[in-house]
Design a protein around this motif. Structure first.
Motif, PDB file in Angstrom:
ATOM      1  N   PRO A  94     -18.905  86.673  45.198  1.00 29.43           N
ATOM      2  CA  PRO A  94     -18.790  87.443  44.510  1.00 29.43           C
ATOM      3  C   PRO A  94     -17.170  87.486  43.100  1.00 29.43           C
ATOM      4  N   THR A  95     -17.301  88.399  42.271  1.00 32.98           N
ATOM      5  CA  THR A  95     -15.828  87.727  41.592  1.00 32.98           C
ATOM      6  C   THR A  95     -15.588  89.620  40.792  1.00 32.98           C
ATOM      7  N   VAL A  96     -16.055  90.492  41.352  1.00 28.57           N
ATOM      8  CA  VAL A  96     -16.207  91.646  41.036  1.00 28.57           C
ATOM      9  C   VAL A  96     -13.920  92.236  40.996  1.00 28.57           C
ATOM     10  N   SER A  97     -13.273  92.751  39.911  1.00 28.97           N
ATOM     11  CA  SER A  97     -12.313  92.942  40.205  1.00 28.97           C
ATOM     12  C   SER A  97     -11.634  94.769  40.830  1.00 28.97           C
ATOM     13  N   GLN A 123     -17.368  97.559  32.033  1.00 27.67           N
ATOM     14  CA  GLN A 123     -18.281  96.287  32.496  1.00 27.67           C
ATOM     15  C   GLN A 123     -19.134  96.486  32.778  1.00 27.67           C
ATOM     16  N   TRP A 124     -20.141  96.376  32.182  1.00 27.71           N
ATOM     17  CA  TRP A 124     -21.395  97.403  33.352  1.00 27.71           C
ATOM     18  C   TRP A 124     -21.551  97.768  33.463  1.00 27.71           C
ATOM     19  N   PRO A 125     -21.200  99.348  32.477  1.00 29.24           N
ATOM     20  CA  PRO A 125     -21.636 100.950  32.953  1.00 29.24           C
ATOM     21  C   PRO A 125     -22.763 101.143  33.164  1.00 29.24           C
ATOM     22  N   ALA A 126     -22.528 101.918  34.354  1.00 32.42           N
ATOM     23  CA  ALA A 126     -23.896 102.110  34.887  1.00 32.42           C
ATOM     24  C   ALA A 126     -23.691 103.391  34.414  1.00 32.42           C
ATOM     25  N   THR A 127     -25.262 104.093  35.599  1.00 33.45           N
ATOM     26  CA  THR A 127     -25.675 105.461  35.390  1.00 33.45           C
ATOM     27  C   THR A 127     -24.477 106.372  35.530  1.00 33.45           C
ATOM     28  N   PRO A 128     -24.532 107.545  34.439  1.00 28.53           N
ATOM     29  CA  PRO A 128     -23.006 108.387  34.528  1.00 28.53           C
ATOM     30  C   PRO A 128     -23.766 109.577  35.003  1.00 28.53           C
ATOM     31  N   GLY A 129     -22.701 110.586  35.356  1.00 32.53           N
ATOM     32  CA  GLY A 129     -22.966 112.405  35.441  1.00 32.53           C
ATOM     33  C   GLY A 129     -22.173 112.711  34.634  1.00 32.53           C
ATOM     34  N   LEU A 130     -22.680 114.314  34.671  1.00 31.53           N
ATOM     35  CA  LEU A 130     -22.278 114.799  33.150  1.00 31.53           C
ATOM     36  C   LEU A 130     -21.914 116.156  34.216  1.00 31.53           C
ATOM     37  N   ASP A 131     -20.400 116.252  33.763  1.00 33.67           N
ATOM     38  CA  ASP A 131     -20.300 117.770  34.638  1.00 33.67           C
ATOM     39  C   ASP A 131     -20.973 118.924  33.910  1.00 33.67           C
ATOM     40  N   VAL A 139     -18.640  99.252  45.023  1.00 32.57           N
ATOM     41  CA  VAL A 139     -19.351  98.642  43.883  1.00 32.57           C
ATOM     42  C   VAL A 139     -19.811 100.283  43.538  1.00 32.57           C
ATOM     43  N   TRP A 140     -19.928 101.165  43.083  1.00 34.52           N
ATOM     44  CA  TRP A 140     -20.267 102.384  42.702  1.00 34.52           C
ATOM     45  C   TRP A 140     -21.427 102.532  41.448  1.00 34.52           C
ATOM     46  N   ASP A 141     -23.322 102.535  41.504  1.00 38.70           N
ATOM     47  CA  ASP A 141     -24.043 101.997  40.872  1.00 38.70           C
ATOM     48  C   ASP A 141     -24.551 103.720  39.684  1.00 38.70           C
ATOM     49  N   ALA A 142     -23.927 104.343  40.412  1.00 34.73           N
ATOM     50  CA  ALA A 142     -24.245 105.944  40.439  1.00 34.73           C
ATOM     51  C   ALA A 142     -23.207 106.855  39.885  1.00 34.73           C
ATOM     52  N   ILE A 143     -23.076 108.093  39.706  1.00 39.30           N
ATOM     53  CA  ILE A 143     -22.006 109.294  40.474  1.00 39.30           C
ATOM     54  C   ILE A 143     -22.762 110.209  39.541  1.00 39.30           C
ATOM     55  N   VAL A 144     -22.494 111.807  40.803  1.00 40.43           N
ATOM     56  CA  VAL A 144     -22.890 112.757  40.197  1.00 40.43           C
ATOM     57  C   VAL A 144     -22.010 114.350  40.866  1.00 40.43           C
ATOM     58  N   GLN A 190     -20.004  96.596  36.511  1.00 42.22           N
ATOM     59  CA  GLN A 190     -19.627  95.260  36.806  1.00 42.22           C
ATOM     60  C   GLN A 190     -20.431  94.159  38.069  1.00 42.22           C
ATOM     61  N   LEU A 191     -21.790  94.722  38.241  1.00 49.80           N
ATOM     62  CA  LEU A 191     -22.859  94.613  38.758  1.00 49.80           C
ATOM     63  C   LEU A 191     -23.262  93.259  37.979  1.00 49.80           C
ATOM     64  N   ASP A 192     -23.262  92.459  37.728  1.00 54.01           N
ATOM     65  CA  ASP A 192     -23.539  90.651  36.826  1.00 54.01           C
ATOM     66  C   ASP A 192     -22.342  90.494  37.945  1.00 54.01           C
ATOM     67  N   HIS A 193     -21.405  90.901  38.412  1.00 51.16           N
ATOM     68  CA  HIS A 193     -20.093  89.916  39.238  1.00 51.16           C
ATOM     69  C   HIS A 193     -20.589  90.148  40.447  1.00 51.16           C
TER      70      HIS A 193
END
Length: 382
Positions: A362-365, A331-339, A58-63, A350-353
């Protein structure tokens, strides 16, 4: 982004927070008061396309890196297995970043990432990684918090800066980092506050300790309702998202369940500032929904991931809000990264899963997907 579970504050705390928050008047053509967020998105679903997928983490940030690579954060506290940082090469292959040893589960804590808590990329290719030292948010730190400086051109750690423990509380969980010149700004989501770290000499100072604007004052709401703890309480998380303006003159900070606040950075270095001035220095900047992350563009535009409606929002320096897109895939969009080509990459985390939120299996799809959004043109100046 880091989280800590606690009982939601009483409504009196909310009244105090709102009473102390002001709206700043700006000079020139900028509107004095923030406009309301539009209800209708500007873009259709076709503007959002799947870009990168994972069936393991589960990724919560991208650079996004200028050379076409991507760095991902897979925090251990939500149930991920290592690596906590990984890089995707241009050929699509993944590897631990900056090395396997820095992503080890055990060993010398000063030479590995204990609990990834945020990333910030400088224009010179320097990646600053925040390590909270708290891999289990129901427990205290197991290692000192630190900042890790990585040269992304050579793919190696240049140095680490340990956060002074005297600037922390026992319940502190550092979350989110923003860097300008030789200063790092770090939010504390365990006990509300801002850390200002001098990257030259390594000194850490704590400001706005338990300031109402940095504390959780509202529930974190998803499309299915408020997020609760295992005990049935509303989840309360203090300031966990932070960004610094390109000129370094101000920071914005927010709890996931709170509103966006702005602070002039000059106050942190003013030797004559009073305690009262510090309390009044925080300006309520926008009444945001529950956010999963934010990033800032070189022109100062803020991009927000709205977890309440599954939307990507933007907010210009002139305080113009835009609802760019709303899509059930976010679904629970996390920290975005800009190119550098006008694309925003958004992890649908999907952090809430995850086990950290479901308090059970966990119930991650799967797969967890990062979506690519082609940004529309900037609005015309008023």
């Amino acid at each position: 982004m880091l989280f800590r579970s606690s009982v939601f504050p009483h409504q009196s705390a909310l009244r105090v927070a709102l009473a102390t928050a002001g709206i700043c008047l700006l000079a020139g053509t900028q509107p004095a008061f923030a406009l309301h967020m539009p209800k209708v998105p500007e873009l259709s679903a076709s503007a959002l396309t799947p870009a990168i997928k994972s069936d393991k983490q589960v990724w919560d940030a991208i650079v996004p890196l200028p050379d076409g690579r991507f760095i991902f954060e897979a925090p251990i506290w939500v149930g991920n297995t290592p690596p906590q940082l990984s890089v995707r090469a241009q050929d699509g292959t993944f590897s631990p970043y900056p090395s396997e040893s820095w992503n080890a589960l055990d060993g010398d804590a000063s030479q590995r990432i204990v609990s990834a808590a945020g990333m910030f990329l400088r224009e010179d290719g320097t990646l600053w990684v925040l390590d909270s030292g708290v891999p289990d948010h129901k427990a205290t730190a197991v290692a000192p918090a630190k900042l890790i400086q990585i040269d992304t051109k050579q793919n190696k750690v240049v140095r680490t800066v340990v956060v002074d423990s005297t600037a922390l509380h026992k319940e502190s969980i550092l979350s989110g980092v923003a860097v300008h010149d030789d200063t790092a700004y770090v939010a504390d989501s365990g006990v509300a506050g801002i850390l200002v770290i001098d990257l030259k000499n390594g000194t850490t100072r704590r400001f706005l300790d338990r300031h109402p604007s940095l504390m959780a004052t509202r529930p974190i709401v998803t499309p299915t309702g408020p997020v609760k703890t295992a005990e049935g309480h509303l989840l309360a998380i203090d300031a966990s998202m932070i960004a610094v303006s390109p000129d370094g003159k101000w920071i914005v900070v927010q709890p996931p369940g709170g509103y966006l606040s702005r602070v002039e950075t000059s106050i942190f270095t003013d030797p004559d500032v009073t305690a009262a001035a510090f309390e009044e220095s925080v300006t309520q900047w926008f009444k945001t929904p529950s956010l999963g992350g934010m990033t800032i563009a070189p022109d100062g535009t803020l991009y927000w991931s709205d977890i309440t409606t599954g939307s990507i929002l933007s907010y210009t320096v002139g305080r113009v809000p835009r609802r760019l897109i709303t899509d059930p895939r976010l679904q629970w969009p996390a920290t975005p990264g800009l190119d550098n080509a006008g694309h925003l990459y958004v992890p649908a985390a999907q952090l809430d899963h995850t086990a950290a939120f479901t308090h059970a299996a966990p119930t991650v799809s799967w797969p967890v997907t990062v979506y690519k959004l082609t940004l529309p043109p900037a609005p015309l100046a008023p």
